[in-house]
Design a protein around this motif. Structure first.
Motif, short mmCIF file in Angstrom:
data_model
loop_
_atom_site.label_atom_id
_atom_site.label_comp_id
_atom_site.label_asym_id
_atom_site.label_seq_id
_atom_site.Cartn_x
_atom_site.Cartn_y
_atom_site.Cartn_z
N UNK A 69 0.84 -1.21 0.00
CA UNK A 69 0.00 0.00 0.00
C UNK A 69 0.87 1.26 0.00
N UNK A 70 1.93 1.23 0.79
CA UNK A 70 2.84 2.39 0.83
C UNK A 70 3.47 2.63 -0.54
N UNK A 71 3.83 1.56 -1.23
CA UNK A 71 4.39 1.71 -2.57
C UNK A 71 3.38 2.28 -3.55
N UNK A 72 2.14 1.87 -3.44
CA UNK A 72 1.12 2.37 -4.36
C UNK A 72 0.89 3.87 -4.16
N UNK A 73 0.91 4.32 -2.91
CA UNK A 73 0.78 5.76 -2.64
C UNK A 73 1.97 6.51 -3.21
N UNK A 74 3.17 5.97 -3.04
CA UNK A 74 4.38 6.61 -3.56
C UNK A 74 4.33 6.72 -5.07
N UNK A 75 3.81 5.70 -5.74
CA UNK A 75 3.75 5.70 -7.20
C UNK A 75 2.81 6.78 -7.72
N UNK A 76 1.74 7.07 -6.98
CA UNK A 76 0.79 8.11 -7.39
C UNK A 76 1.45 9.49 -7.34
N UNK A 77 2.37 9.71 -6.44
CA UNK A 77 2.98 11.03 -6.27
C UNK A 77 4.23 11.24 -7.10
N UNK A 78 4.79 10.22 -7.65
CA UNK A 78 6.05 10.38 -8.39
C UNK A 78 6.07 9.44 -9.58
N UNK A 79 5.82 9.97 -10.77
CA UNK A 79 5.76 9.12 -11.96
C UNK A 79 7.13 8.56 -12.31
N UNK A 80 8.20 9.21 -11.89
CA UNK A 80 9.54 8.70 -12.17
C UNK A 80 9.80 7.40 -11.41
N UNK A 81 9.09 7.18 -10.32
CA UNK A 81 9.30 5.97 -9.51
C UNK A 81 8.49 4.78 -10.01
N UNK A 82 7.65 4.98 -11.04
CA UNK A 82 6.78 3.89 -11.52
C UNK A 82 7.56 2.65 -11.94
N UNK A 83 8.64 2.82 -12.66
CA UNK A 83 9.41 1.65 -13.12
C UNK A 83 9.95 0.86 -11.93
N UNK A 84 10.45 1.57 -10.94
CA UNK A 84 10.97 0.90 -9.74
C UNK A 84 9.84 0.21 -8.97
N UNK A 85 8.69 0.87 -8.89
CA UNK A 85 7.54 0.28 -8.19
C UNK A 85 7.09 -1.00 -8.88
N UNK A 86 7.05 -0.98 -10.22
CA UNK A 86 6.66 -2.20 -10.96
C UNK A 86 7.63 -3.33 -10.68
N UNK A 87 8.91 -3.01 -10.66
CA UNK A 87 9.91 -4.03 -10.35
C UNK A 87 9.70 -4.58 -8.94
#
Length: 151
Positions: A69-87
């Motif tokens: 859940x914390x990762x999903x919130x972080x992904x909403x606020x920073x599109x640059x982190x999307x690739x890392x979140x997917x990984x």
């Protein structure tokens, strides 16, 4: 008379053999009862250990869900982190699969817990990096907003 005496002797012998067999059966029953009691104690201990292992695994799963859940919130606020979140989501799904396999094999519990803790640490680290990147992005946006417009 002699035949009667022989029959009585055989009857006494048979009676003695029956008593010996009954005594042996009683000893076997006592030994079996003792072994059953020991096995019951061992089984109870094993059940307690299994219950504790399942509880620990459930707690780890709750921590994994909270991390996700914390990762999903972080992904909403920073599109640059999307690739890392997917990984990390892929790795998290892999950890979930290992977690599910660990339920069926208590002897894998320790290894799975170590992997989950390492993933949680990595997730925490990525979340910290994401927060730092978000702050830096906000500062850059503020600097840009504070600059006078160029003619």
């Amino acid at each position: 008379k002699r035949q009667l005496s022989t029959m009585e002797s055989r009857a006494l012998e048979s009676e003695h053999m029956v008593e010996v067999a009954l005594a042996q059966a009683e000893r076997c029953t006592v030994a079996a009862d003792e072994q059953t009691a020991q096995l019951s104690v061992l089984l109870e201990k094993e059940e307690e250990a299994s219950t504790a292992a399942v509880s620990a695994l459930r707690e780890e799963a709750a921590q994994l869900r909270a991390s996700q859940r914390a990762l999903e919130v972080a992904a909403q606020h920073n599109s640059e982190a999307d690739a890392e979140v997917d990984s990390l989501r892929t790795e998290l799904e892999y950890m979930r699969q290992r977690h599910a396999a660990a339920r069926g094999a208590a002897d894998e519990q320790t290894e799975t817990e170590l992997v989950l803790l390492a993933t949680k640490s990595e997730l925490d680290s990525c979340l910290d990096e994401h927060r730092a990147a978000t702050r830096e992005l906000a500062a850059l946006k503020q600097q840009q907003a504070d600059r006078p417009p160029t003619p």
